[in-house]
Scaffold this motif. Structure first.
Motif, PDB file in Angstrom:
ATOM      1  N   SER A  14       3.936   6.231  -9.011  1.00 57.98           N
ATOM      2  CA  SER A  14       5.334   5.858  -8.799  1.00 57.98           C
ATOM      3  C   SER A  14       6.251   6.447  -9.859  1.00 57.98           C
ATOM      4  N   SER A  15       5.686   7.082 -10.879  1.00 55.02           N
ATOM      5  CA  SER A  15       6.526   7.743 -11.890  1.00 55.02           C
ATOM      6  C   SER A  15       5.887   9.066 -12.283  1.00 55.02           C
ATOM      7  N   ILE A  16       6.728   9.935 -12.824  1.00 54.99           N
ATOM      8  CA  ILE A  16       6.272  11.264 -13.229  1.00 54.99           C
ATOM      9  C   ILE A  16       7.038  11.655 -14.495  1.00 54.99           C
ATOM     10  N   ASP A  17       6.335  12.298 -15.439  1.00 55.00           N
ATOM     11  CA  ASP A  17       6.963  12.769 -16.673  1.00 55.00           C
ATOM     12  C   ASP A  17       7.301  14.244 -16.532  1.00 55.00           C
ATOM     13  N   LEU A  18       8.498  14.593 -16.990  1.00 56.18           N
ATOM     14  CA  LEU A  18       8.986  15.967 -16.935  1.00 56.18           C
ATOM     15  C   LEU A  18       9.393  16.396 -18.331  1.00 56.18           C
ATOM     16  N   ASP A  19       9.177  17.663 -18.676  1.00 53.62           N
ATOM     17  CA  ASP A  19       9.599  18.101 -20.000  1.00 53.62           C
ATOM     18  C   ASP A  19      11.061  18.539 -19.990  1.00 53.62           C
ATOM     19  N   GLU A  20      11.585  18.845 -21.196  1.00 48.98           N
ATOM     20  CA  GLU A  20      13.020  19.156 -21.329  1.00 48.98           C
ATOM     21  C   GLU A  20      13.412  20.460 -20.643  1.00 48.98           C
ATOM     22  N   LYS A  21      12.460  21.293 -20.275  1.00 52.65           N
ATOM     23  CA  LYS A  21      12.762  22.568 -19.609  1.00 52.65           C
ATOM     24  C   LYS A  21      12.893  22.418 -18.097  1.00 52.65           C
ATOM     25  N   THR A  22      12.595  21.239 -17.568  1.00 53.84           N
ATOM     26  CA  THR A  22      12.641  21.017 -16.124  1.00 53.84           C
ATOM     27  C   THR A  22      14.092  21.005 -15.661  1.00 53.84           C
ATOM     28  N   VAL A  23      14.380  21.848 -14.667  1.00 54.65           N
ATOM     29  CA  VAL A  23      15.733  21.952 -14.126  1.00 54.65           C
ATOM     30  C   VAL A  23      15.634  21.902 -12.605  1.00 54.65           C
ATOM     31  N   GLY A  24      16.551  21.160 -11.980  1.00 56.39           N
ATOM     32  CA  GLY A  24      16.594  21.166 -10.528  1.00 56.39           C
ATOM     33  C   GLY A  24      16.723  19.774  -9.952  1.00 56.39           C
ATOM     34  N   SER A  25      16.457  19.704  -8.675  1.00 54.42           N
ATOM     35  CA  SER A  25      16.600  18.466  -7.923  1.00 54.42           C
ATOM     36  C   SER A  25      15.213  17.862  -7.680  1.00 54.42           C
ATOM     37  N   ILE A  26      15.043  16.629  -8.142  1.00 56.16           N
ATOM     38  CA  ILE A  26      13.763  15.954  -7.952  1.00 56.16           C
ATOM     39  C   ILE A  26      13.925  14.896  -6.875  1.00 56.16           C
TER      40      ILE A  26
ATOM     41  N   GLN B 172       0.821  -1.202   0.000  1.00 57.79           N
ATOM     42  CA  GLN B 172       0.000   0.000   0.000  1.00 57.79           C
ATOM     43  C   GLN B 172       0.865   1.267   0.000  1.00 57.79           C
ATOM     44  N   LEU B 173       1.795   1.345  -0.948  1.00 55.61           N
ATOM     45  CA  LEU B 173       2.736   2.458  -0.994  1.00 55.61           C
ATOM     46  C   LEU B 173       2.084   3.727  -1.531  1.00 55.61           C
ATOM     47  N   LEU B 174       2.426   4.851  -0.924  1.00 52.99           N
ATOM     48  CA  LEU B 174       1.967   6.169  -1.360  1.00 52.99           C
ATOM     49  C   LEU B 174       3.203   6.992  -1.726  1.00 52.99           C
ATOM     50  N   TYR B 175       3.233   7.519  -2.946  1.00 56.24           N
ATOM     51  CA  TYR B 175       4.397   8.248  -3.451  1.00 56.24           C
ATOM     52  C   TYR B 175       4.110   9.741  -3.456  1.00 56.24           C
ATOM     53  N   SER B 176       5.143  10.532  -3.126  1.00 59.76           N
ATOM     54  CA  SER B 176       5.070  11.992  -3.211  1.00 59.76           C
ATOM     55  C   SER B 176       6.321  12.486  -3.909  1.00 59.76           C
ATOM     56  N   TRP B 177       6.144  13.447  -4.809  1.00 57.84           N
ATOM     57  CA  TRP B 177       7.260  13.996  -5.579  1.00 57.84           C
ATOM     58  C   TRP B 177       7.456  15.475  -5.258  1.00 57.84           C
ATOM     59  N   THR B 178       8.721  15.904  -5.224  1.00 57.56           N
ATOM     60  CA  THR B 178       9.028  17.331  -5.098  1.00 57.56           C
ATOM     61  C   THR B 178      10.103  17.690  -6.119  1.00 57.56           C
ATOM     62  N   LEU B 179      10.043  18.923  -6.600  1.00 55.33           N
ATOM     63  CA  LEU B 179      11.071  19.473  -7.486  1.00 55.33           C
ATOM     64  C   LEU B 179      11.590  20.736  -6.823  1.00 55.33           C
ATOM     65  N   ASN B 180      12.874  20.741  -6.508  1.00 53.85           N
ATOM     66  CA  ASN B 180      13.509  21.855  -5.797  1.00 53.85           C
ATOM     67  C   ASN B 180      12.779  22.169  -4.496  1.00 53.85           C
ATOM     68  N   GLY B 181      12.269  21.126  -3.839  1.00 49.77           N
ATOM     69  CA  GLY B 181      11.585  21.284  -2.558  1.00 49.77           C
ATOM     70  C   GLY B 181      10.109  21.608  -2.671  1.00 49.77           C
ATOM     71  N   ASP B 182       9.625  21.888  -3.876  1.00 56.98           N
ATOM     72  CA  ASP B 182       8.210  22.211  -4.068  1.00 56.98           C
ATOM     73  C   ASP B 182       7.441  20.953  -4.466  1.00 56.98           C
ATOM     74  N   PRO B 183       6.263  20.733  -3.874  1.00 60.02           N
ATOM     75  CA  PRO B 183       5.501  19.526  -4.209  1.00 60.02           C
ATOM     76  C   PRO B 183       5.038  19.525  -5.663  1.00 60.02           C
ATOM     77  N   LEU B 184       5.126  18.347  -6.289  1.00 60.45           N
ATOM     78  CA  LEU B 184       4.653  18.198  -7.665  1.00 60.45           C
ATOM     79  C   LEU B 184       3.318  17.479  -7.700  1.00 60.45           C
ATOM     80  N   MET B 185       3.314  16.251  -7.198  1.00 63.58           N
ATOM     81  CA  MET B 185       2.087  15.465  -7.210  1.00 63.58           C
ATOM     82  C   MET B 185       2.228  14.295  -6.269  1.00 63.58           C
ATOM     83  N   ASP B 186       1.117  13.741  -5.883  1.00 65.65           N
ATOM     84  CA  ASP B 186       1.102  12.558  -5.025  1.00 65.65           C
ATOM     85  C   ASP B 186       0.450  11.409  -5.769  1.00 65.65           C
TER      86      ASP B 186
END
Length: 150
Positions: A130-142, A113-127
């Motif tokens: 288990s995977s997320i698509d990013l475009d070529e303009k995405t820069v930073g730490s995921i 029953q795993l729940l995943y949370s994503w952040t980019l540069n410390g900002d929440p992306l989505m919950d």
């Protein structure tokens, strides 16, 4: 149900086929009398009317009926649902880049029953996924974090 179980017979039955043949465990005065439910499990005890399983296994998941019979003839029962879940293992993040410039970040872990949370540069992306698509303009730490009920 009751606080003092010393005058009660305790019966816990795992409901598999909903028949009298389903595995059952009986206890009286805080001691297991007979138990085909946990007969090969020395880690199961009854203390003050509480059934204690020190090492649960996935097979312990299921629906149970707990019945208390008082020495005066009264009886009370309740249904229980037991769910055994595995804790989260180590978390791994991988990124795959396609020729179109789309990046797919994937997060994996062991557990139930795993729940995943994503952040980019410390900002929440989505919950949730288990995977997320990013475009070529995405820069930073995921980063990905995983949690469950355990």
């Amino acid at each position: 149900m009751v606080e003092d179980t010393s005058e009660y017979d305790l019966k816990i039955q795992k409901r598999i086929n909903n028949t009298v043949d389903d595995p059952v465990c009986r206890a009286k005065y805080g001691r297991i009398r007979d138990c085909d439910l946990y007969k090969t499990r020395p880690d199961v005890t009854v203390i003050n009317g509480t059934v204690i399983i020190k090492r649960v296994i996935r097979a312990d998941s299921g629906n149970y009926t707990l019945r208390l019979s008082h020495s005066n003839g009264t009886e009370t029962s309740t249904d229980l649902q037991v769910i055994v879940e595995a804790p989260i293992g180590s978390v791994e993040v991988s990124i795959i880049c396609s020729s179109s410039g789309v990046m797919r970040a994937s997060c994996s872990s062991e557990g139930d029953q795993l729940l995943y949370s994503w952040t980019l540069n410390g900002d929440p992306l989505m919950d949730g996924d288990s995977s997320i698509d990013l475009d070529e303009k995405t820069v930073g730490s995921i980063s990905c974090s995983v949690k469950n009920h355990v």
